[in-house]
Design a protein around this motif. Structure first.
Motif, PDB file in Angstrom:
ATOM      1  N   ALA A  11      -5.859  -4.935  10.672  1.00 28.42           N
ATOM      2  CA  ALA A  11      -4.618  -3.726  10.793  1.00 28.42           C
ATOM      3  C   ALA A  11      -3.298  -4.276  10.541  1.00 28.42           C
ATOM      4  CB  ALA A  11      -4.878  -3.009  11.968  1.00 28.42           C
ATOM      5  N   SER A  12      -2.981  -4.880   9.524  1.00 25.30           N
ATOM      6  CA  SER A  12      -1.822  -5.580   9.101  1.00 25.30           C
ATOM      7  C   SER A  12      -1.286  -5.093   7.708  1.00 25.30           C
ATOM      8  CB  SER A  12      -1.916  -6.955   9.262  1.00 25.30           C
ATOM      9  OG  SER A  12      -2.608  -7.516   8.259  1.00 25.30           O
ATOM     10  N   ALA A  13       0.007  -5.069   7.489  1.00 18.78           N
ATOM     11  CA  ALA A  13       0.528  -4.953   6.233  1.00 18.78           C
ATOM     12  C   ALA A  13       0.391  -6.032   5.099  1.00 18.78           C
ATOM     13  CB  ALA A  13       2.367  -4.736   6.307  1.00 18.78           C
ATOM     14  N   GLN A  14       0.300  -5.895   4.128  1.00 18.39           N
ATOM     15  CA  GLN A  14       0.147  -6.727   3.083  1.00 18.39           C
ATOM     16  C   GLN A  14       0.918  -6.599   1.698  1.00 18.39           C
ATOM     17  OE1 GLN A  14      -3.683  -7.426   1.510  1.00 18.39           O
ATOM     18  NE2 GLN A  14      -4.323  -5.274   1.880  1.00 18.39           N
ATOM     19  N   THR A  15       1.337  -7.373   0.834  1.00 20.85           N
ATOM     20  CA  THR A  15       1.809  -7.281  -0.426  1.00 20.85           C
ATOM     21  C   THR A  15       0.614  -7.050  -1.287  1.00 20.85           C
ATOM     22  OG1 THR A  15       3.609  -8.694   0.333  1.00 20.85           O
ATOM     23  CG2 THR A  15       3.239  -8.640  -2.204  1.00 20.85           C
ATOM     24  N   PHE A  16       0.945  -5.994  -2.338  1.00 20.16           N
ATOM     25  CA  PHE A  16      -0.004  -5.676  -3.275  1.00 20.16           C
ATOM     26  C   PHE A  16       0.303  -5.212  -4.401  1.00 20.16           C
ATOM     27  CE2 PHE A  16       0.116  -1.896  -0.955  1.00 20.16           C
ATOM     28  CZ  PHE A  16      -0.036  -0.757  -2.006  1.00 20.16           C
ATOM     29  N   VAL A  17      -0.442  -5.230  -5.475  1.00 23.41           N
ATOM     30  CA  VAL A  17      -0.149  -4.390  -6.914  1.00 23.41           C
ATOM     31  C   VAL A  17      -1.332  -3.550  -7.040  1.00 23.41           C
ATOM     32  CG1 VAL A  17       0.647  -4.389  -9.153  1.00 23.41           C
ATOM     33  CG2 VAL A  17       1.543  -5.880  -7.526  1.00 23.41           C
ATOM     34  N   GLU A  18      -1.388  -2.189  -7.429  1.00 27.33           N
ATOM     35  CA  GLU A  18      -2.488  -1.571  -7.855  1.00 27.33           C
ATOM     36  C   GLU A  18      -2.226  -0.635  -9.157  1.00 27.33           C
ATOM     37  OE1 GLU A  18      -5.441   1.442  -5.135  1.00 27.33           O
ATOM     38  OE2 GLU A  18      -3.318   1.733  -4.999  1.00 27.33           O
ATOM     39  N   TYR A  19      -3.187  -0.799  -9.879  1.00 34.99           N
ATOM     40  CA  TYR A  19      -3.354   0.515 -10.858  1.00 34.99           C
ATOM     41  C   TYR A  19      -4.350   1.431 -10.960  1.00 34.99           C
ATOM     42  CZ  TYR A  19      -4.022   2.209 -15.469  1.00 34.99           C
ATOM     43  OH  TYR A  19      -4.001   2.975 -16.825  1.00 34.99           O
TER      44      TYR A  19
END
Length: 169
Positions: A11-19
């Motif tokens: 349960a932690s924030a993360q950097t991501f990119v999603e299509y």
């Protein structure tokens, strides 16, 4: 939208990119969203962006682990609307092989929500449910491809389907 905000195991924030790609009644609609997370000592800061053919939003927010398996986030920002303000709140829980995420947003264009719940059935495979405003509720399958890539798909009555690919960093 915020489906990749938190990993299915921690349960932690993360950097991501999603299509994401929505297929509905013979038409299709692509969406790109991204989050940039900045870990902190007591809270995490993040920036959230979403762009589609006809709509976009940008929000800044904070997230906080409440327990090792439970977290929450709030954010505020702008959307492409005559009344541009938008705010959101989210909660997530992850325990063992189970993961649940809920976000609701409200702004000039109205109310929106998304709920996902999954159970890991194999080392790279999760199944569950996906429910989203203006889309519906249906089954969800998510597969990890390694290198922090995931692909997922959901189908609801209509027929409608939503597919996505997510890369986290």
């Amino acid at each position: 939208m915020w489906g990749g905000l938190f990993s299915g195991t921690v349960a932690s924030a993360q950097t991501f990119v999603e299509y994401q790609h929505l297929f509905r009644n013979g038409s299709h609609s692509p969406t790109v969203d991204t989050q940039i997370a900045v870990p902190g000592k007591t809270v995490n800061m993040f920036a959230w962006f979403l762009v589609s053919n006809a709509w976009g939003e940008a929000e800044l927010g904070i997230s906080k682990p409440i327990r090792p398996w439970l977290g929450a986030a709030v954010a505020a920002g702008l959307e492409t609307n005559e009344t541009p303000w938008r705010a959101s709140a989210a909660m997530w829980a992850s325990k063992g092989r189970f993961f649940t995420f809920f976000v609701n947003e409200y702004g000039g264009s109205g109310y929106w929500y998304k709920l996902t719940g999954t159970a890991r059935i194999a080392s790279r495979t999760e199944i569950g449910v996906h429910s989203q405003q203006f889309y519906g509720t249906g089954p969800l399958v998510q597969i990890s491809l390694g290198q922090r890539f995931k692909v997922w798909a959901s189908v609801v009555e209509g027929p409608q389907s939503l597919v996505g690919i997510l890369k986290s960093f």
